[in-house]
Design an enzyme around this catalytic site. Structure first.
Site, PDB file in Angstrom:
ATOM      1  N   CYS A  37      18.799 -39.212  20.418  1.00 34.91           N
ATOM      2  CA  CYS A  37      19.217 -37.844  20.697  1.00 34.91           C
ATOM      3  C   CYS A  37      20.785 -37.653  20.849  1.00 34.91           C
ATOM      4  O   CYS A  37      21.458 -38.777  20.377  1.00 34.91           O
ATOM      5  CB  CYS A  37      18.458 -37.162  21.749  1.00 34.91           C
ATOM      6  SG  CYS A  37      19.041 -38.013  23.323  1.00 34.91           S
TER       7      CYS A  37
ATOM      8  N   HIS B 257       8.039 -42.902  53.026  1.00 33.17           N
ATOM      9  CA  HIS B 257       8.815 -41.920  53.537  1.00 33.17           C
ATOM     10  C   HIS B 257       8.131 -40.893  54.401  1.00 33.17           C
ATOM     11  O   HIS B 257       7.263 -40.114  53.688  1.00 33.17           O
ATOM     12  CB  HIS B 257       9.508 -41.044  52.443  1.00 33.17           C
ATOM     13  CG  HIS B 257      10.776 -40.482  52.660  1.00 33.17           C
ATOM     14  ND1 HIS B 257      10.873 -39.229  53.100  1.00 33.17           N
ATOM     15  CD2 HIS B 257      12.125 -40.703  52.612  1.00 33.17           C
ATOM     16  CE1 HIS B 257      11.814 -38.823  53.217  1.00 33.17           C
ATOM     17  NE2 HIS B 257      12.743 -39.612  52.954  1.00 33.17           N
TER      18      HIS B 257
END
Length: 637
Positions: free
Chosen positions: A28, A559
């Site tokens: 890209c 977490h």
């Protein structure tokens, strides 16, 4: 800097696992995209050491290496010369669409059509900028000249350089659409050229009442015109035309296919485009442009505030591809692109935040990658800064950057800033504003201000505590006995009692987007957090809200809550220490859920396999109500 692109291409192939591991290659605007047979064979560290490489990540079914504009196309050319096949549209589509919903697939496809168009628009934008800078009366008056003194031959040359892309834009869009949807690109090119054929009334002349040019009227109510500068008619004609071609290829006998199929595709699609698709969609395109222009011209710069604040969030979701069409449409109809000014300021904001974190950090890894990520952001390549630094240790730096983006976007709209192209931002974006001394000066002042404010605010208020943790002294574990290996865990257990939360529903984009690896969550009902596997505690945050656990071939992050680092350990009690070996089901933390909620933070517990890309499979295998130890995720080495 001069690079040996042939050498780089060879090193890339070797580091990614050899030519036998690369199915095909594409690129890209900034990234080399490799479809690989086995992701685990790609050595990220070795790839990162190659000249010109600014970062790597695996997404959309492809191993993507960030080189940046001007380098990626050269590396790609060398890759292909070494025998790597070019990715076909169907291969790319299959890889990118894996695991995406219908909306994500549609937006991704839309982006694939317009990304190849951007280089031509960048070049045209630069030509327009130079034309505005060199052929304006203020500049020419310095030499005692006016436009009348410029040779006609030179003026014609400049007009060809700056006007061709937009005049033949439908041909480029139609070609790209046929390519993406599996048709013959050359038929798309011819169909697009038919839509701007000189025999049709020119769209620009029809739009100018003083030109005297009017549409041809069929049946007295269907206007027949050319579609110079239009996008939607060419895009839809390309979609329908490519599907018609594929249908005909299957039904027309092979002996006649070579003649009949192209004839029918071009004949049917030209009639359909001029009589139905063009008139309807050109009207819709004009309505959309009016809405966009109105939004950007809202009082007090509100349009810039909204676009700027949400741009980084939009980028994370992948929806930003749709803005390519809006930018191109604005350029084709007005010659200017106000979106570019907003996006440029977003780049300077990200660079300022990234630099503040990297300079203030004590973590060696961040200090190593931060400066190069900052330079990349200043050159218009934002992924290393966004994913490698800003989003890596929490949401505060990211939200600060979004806020600054919004304010800078608002100011850009209040000042009436707009570029002459799209596809380049930050420092290279300066070239899109040289057409006007006042625009150039505003760009420079706002860019410097945005960068400095982002740096200062992040330095004083938003550097994550995790990056301030000092690295352990070298040799501190020199005499420690070698730890016995801990077996690979096939199944992870639930870390708490509560309700299962799928990854995409976690209320934190860092986790829901998989930035830290494949994960899932639990909405806890009690405050006890248990180990999901046998392992060794590799990390315990000073604020006790996060625990890292390692076993053979697996790295986990647990977490507790979102943005709970701000609580500085208040309401958290640890039952473990770093380096300690734990068994599945051992109590790790005790958490006061009421304190978390009172502090205004979601209490969701996330369990992320941070080295997901190194494993063959990581899948959530739970739902509904869970109790500690219930099956949560299944892993395969």
């Amino acid at each position: 800097m001069n690079y040996d692109y042939a050498k780089i291409a060879k090193e890339v192939i070797q580091a990614v696992g050899g030519s036998e591991n690369i199915k095909s290659a594409a690129h890209c605007a900034t990234r080399l995209r490799l479809i690989v047979a086995d992701r685990s064979l790609a050595d990220d560290e070795k790839v990162g050491e190659i000249d010109a490489v600014k970062g790597t990540f695996f997404t959309a079914g492809q191993y993507q290496i960030i080189f940046g504009t001007g380098h990626v196309n050269r590396v790609y050319e060398q890759i292909v010369q070494l025998g790597i096949a070019e990715t076909t549209a169907s291969e790319a589509k299959e890889a990118k669409m894996d695991g995406k919903n219908k909306v994500q697939k549609a937006i991704r496809t839309f982006g694939d059509v317009f990304v190849p168009v951007i280089p031509a628009l960048v070049a045209t934008g630069l030509f327009l900028g130079l034309k505005g800078a060199l052929l304006n009366d203020n500049f020419l008056s310095l030499f005692g000249m006016t436009n009348a003194d410029i040779p006609q031959t030179f003026q014609v040359l400049v007009e060809v350089l700056s006007g061709t892309t937009f005049a033949f834009l439908p041909a480029i869009v139609c070609w790209s659409t046929f390519r993406v949807f599996g048709g013959s690109p050359v038929l798309g090119l011819i169909l697009g050229l038919m839509l701007v054929n000189g025999a049709l009334p020119n769209a620009y002349s029809v739009a100018d009442p003083s030109s005297g040019v009017t549409p041809l009227m069929l049946f007295g109510f269907i206007p027949i015109v050319g579609y110079q500068g239009s996008i939607l008619p060419a895009f839809v004609a390309g979609v329908i035309g490519s599907k018609l071609e594929k249908k005909l290829r299957k039904t027309v006998p092979a002996v006649f296919d070579f003649m009949i199929t192209p004839f029918l595709v071009l004949f049917v699609m030209l009639i359909l485009s001029l009589l139905v698709i063009g008139p309807l969609l050109h009207a819709l395109e004009n309505v959309l442009l009016v809405i966009v222009e109105y939004a950007l011209e809202l009082p007090f710069g509100i349009g810039g505030l909204v676009v700027g604040f949400f741009w980084s969030i939009i980028t994370l979701t992948g929806v930003h591809h749709i803005f390519n069409m809006l930018e191109i449409s604005l350029l084709a109809s007005t010659g200017f692109n106000p979106f570019n000014a907003i996006l440029c300021m977003c780049g300077f904001s990200s660079a300022g935040v990234c630099l503040a974190i990297s300079i203030k950090a004590r973590k060696k890894e961040i200090r190593a990658i931060g400066p190069s990520a900052t330079v990349s952001a200043l050159l218009g390549i934002g992924e290393p800064a966004l994913f490698g630094v800003i989003l890596r240790y929490g949401m505060k730096p990211f939200l600060l950057s979004c806020s600054i983006n919004g304010i800078a976007g608002m100011i850009a709209m209040l000042l009436g800033m707009k570029g002459t192209g799209n596809g380049i931002t930050t420092i290279p974006g300066l070239l899109l504003y040289i057409y006007s001394p006042s625009q150039l000066m505003m760009y420079i002042i706002l860019a410097i201000t945005t960068f400095v404010i982002a740096f200062c605010l992040c330095w004083f208020f938003a550097v994550p505590p995790e990056v301030m943790e000092a690295e352990p002294p070298k040799g501190s574990k020199k005499n420690a006995p070698a730890a016995a290996p801990i077996p690979f865990p096939d199944v992870l257990g639930a870390v708490a009692q509560g309700v299962f939360v799928p990854m995409e529903e976690i209320p934190d984009p860092t986790f829901s987007q998989g930035v830290l690896g494949i994960c899932c969550g639990i909405e806890p009902e009690t405050g006890k957090v248990y180990s999901p596997m046998d392992g060794r505690i590799s990390q315990l945050a000073d604020t006790l809200h996060a625990v890292g656990i390692e076993a053979e071939g697996v790295e986990l992050l647990i977490h507790v809550g979102i943005d709970t680092v701000e609580m500085k350990g208040n309401g958290f009690k640890s039952h473990i220490k770093e380096g300690q070996t734990v068994k599945k089901g051992d109590l790790l933390l005790t958490v006061d859920l009421e304190k978390i909620k009172a502090a205004g933070h979601p209490a969701t517990i996330m369990v992320a396999v941070t080295n997901s890309d190194d494993l063959a499979s990581v899948e959530a295998s739970a739902s509904g109500q869970l109790k500690p130890g219930d099956q949560l995720m299944c892993l395969k080495a």
